[in-house]
Design an enzyme around this catalytic site. Structure first.
Site, PDB file in Angstrom:
ATOM      1  CB  SER A  26      -4.995  -9.663  -2.501  1.00  0.00           C
ATOM      2  OG  SER A  26      -4.872  -8.772  -3.584  1.00  0.00           O
TER       3      SER A  26
ATOM      4  CG  ASP B 157     -10.362  -3.293  -2.397  1.00  0.00           C
ATOM      5  OD1 ASP B 157      -9.409  -2.607  -2.801  1.00  0.00           O
ATOM      6  OD2 ASP B 157     -10.281  -4.521  -2.188  1.00  0.00           O
TER       7      ASP B 157
ATOM      8  CG  HIS C 201      -6.605  -4.377  -1.522  1.00  0.00           C
ATOM      9  ND1 HIS C 201      -7.493  -5.189  -2.191  1.00  0.00           N
ATOM     10  CD2 HIS C 201      -5.382  -4.969  -1.632  1.00  0.00           C
ATOM     11  CE1 HIS C 201      -6.825  -6.227  -2.708  1.00  0.00           C
ATOM     12  NE2 HIS C 201      -5.552  -6.110  -2.372  1.00  0.00           N
TER      13      HIS C 201
END
Length: 406
Positions: A220, A340, A369
């Protein structure tokens, strides 16, 4: 596809045979109920096999890197079968921290000084029991970067440490300032655009074990930071390879996606509260007395100001890795899910990847995600874990093949 339809025909034929010859009870009898269950199960199975389980899309800027991945990382060519009862994006994202196991890992913590007088917390897993790399001086090192509010205790980080341990490698987790319990010594935290702390950590890790090869993995925001770092450094880095998971490539598009009503409720508000809590723990050092309701508001009132940007748009532009991908000179594999909500599919930089032979993008249809759950009960391993393990091994053991990808 032909085999799927053939299987569907077999299922419907068997169901018809069952209804005609076995179910002799009334409309509301148990036989009809069972037939409905069987019919629904067959229909759901066909839908799952046709529309959900698919091979990922592998995009690369050069044939050499693409061929290397297909040979050394067979997972990139395999069908990804999301957990059949939670393949939807948001469900995968929400459930992953709860359903995946947290392997037991004992870290050795180290605090290093930053140029501004602050301190950075590193959590080391030395793997002194490594059989394949018994000499600590040459034992390969994997640098791990967690997400926006993550630490070395996140399940996805612990899984990568476990995978590295199985390979005989050493790990070190770079915790962003102020999130892992260490005291904030200066009025500065972290952001995706600023890579000064990351540069200091990489330099320190290299000097600690100069003969050991180093690769990195970022998740991320940690992946965004790594991509921005590589875009700025070009070939001037000791990293042999990088793998990035669920990165947000265009921050404008990411924040807009997270501000949609449902995603704001499920994710945005929670992450904003975590960011504010982290700041409030260090109010003796930081000056932040505002109440932010979204990540964008937090960045407008705190992050962009702290790092000296004229406007928040200037910060978001600088934090977006999409603008720096053309300058990446180290092999970098990126894994994103098309569903996502943190990194919408239309913002995945497919064309930019095609222009750089050092880049490869792996896109799954599902996964959410940092989800990528697979199997009936995805406790021990995810698709993301398998990508990490195979790529890490390929970079460390076959890295000589990646020296010239142009």
């Amino acid at each position: 596809m032909i085999s799927l339809y053939f299987n569907f025909n077999i299922l419907t034929r068997d169901l018809s045979h069952y209804l005609e010859n076995q179910v002799k009870v009334g409309l509301f009898g148990s036989g009809v109920g069972l037939s409905l269950v069987l019919g629904f199960s067959a229909a759901y199975t066909c839908y799952y096999l046709i529309s959900v389980a698919k091979k990922p899309q592998l995009i690369s800027g050069g044939k050499k890197f693409c061929q290397f991945l297909r040979e050394q990382c067979p997972v990139v060519s395999e069908t990804y079968y999301p957990t059949f009862w939670c393949w939807e994006s948001r469900i995968q994202t929400l459930l992953r921290p709860f359903v995946t196991a947290k392997p037991g890992v004992v870290y050795r913590n180290e605090l290093i000084k930053a140029a501004d007088g602050g301190q950075i917390s590193l959590d080391w897993f030395d793997n002194d029991d490594s059989l394949s790399h018994p000499d600590p001086a040459t034992r390969p090192t994997v640098l791990l970067l967690p997400g926006l509010t993550g630490t070395s205790r996140e399940s996805y980080i612990l899984h990568m440490v476990q995978q590295s341990r199985d390979l005989g490698y050493r790990c070190v987790v770079f915790n962003n300032r102020g999130v892992s319990g260490e005291t904030l010594l200066t009025p500065r935290t972290y952001c995706a655009a600023n890579t000064e702390d990351l540069e200091a950590v990489i330099e320190h890790v290299q000097k600690t074990n100069e003969a050991a090869p180093i690769m990195a993995a970022g998740v991320s925001m940690g992946g965004m930071m790594l991509a921005n770092y590589l875009g700025r450094k070009g070939r001037e880095t000791c990293l042999k390879g990088v793998v990035v998971f669920s990165a947000g490539w265009d921050v404008f598009e990411c924040t807009a996606s997270l501000e949609k009503p449902l995603d704001r409720l499920l994710f945005n508000s929670y992450l904003t509260s975590c960011l504010q809590a982290s700041v409030h723990r260090s109010l003796n050092v930081l000056n932040f007395n505002y109440l932010a309701r979204t990540i964008r508001e937090f960045d407008e009132r705190f992050t962009s100001i702290m790092f000296g940007y004229p406007t928040n748009d200037d910060y978001y532009r600088d934090a977006s890795p999409v603008h720096k991908l053309k300058s990446v000179q180290v092999p970098m594999l990126c894994l994103n899910a098309a569903d996502d909500v943190f990194s919408p599919s239309h913002a995945i930089p497919v064309e930019a990847v095609k222009q750089n032979p050092n880049l490869a993008m792996l896109i799954t249809c599902h996964g959410g995600h940092i989800g990528f759950l697979e199997g009936l009960w995805p406790r021990q391993s995810t698709y993301m874990d398998r990508v990490f393990k195979q790529f890490a091994k390929a970079v460390i053991e076959q890295g000589s093949r990646l020296k010239d990808l142009s």
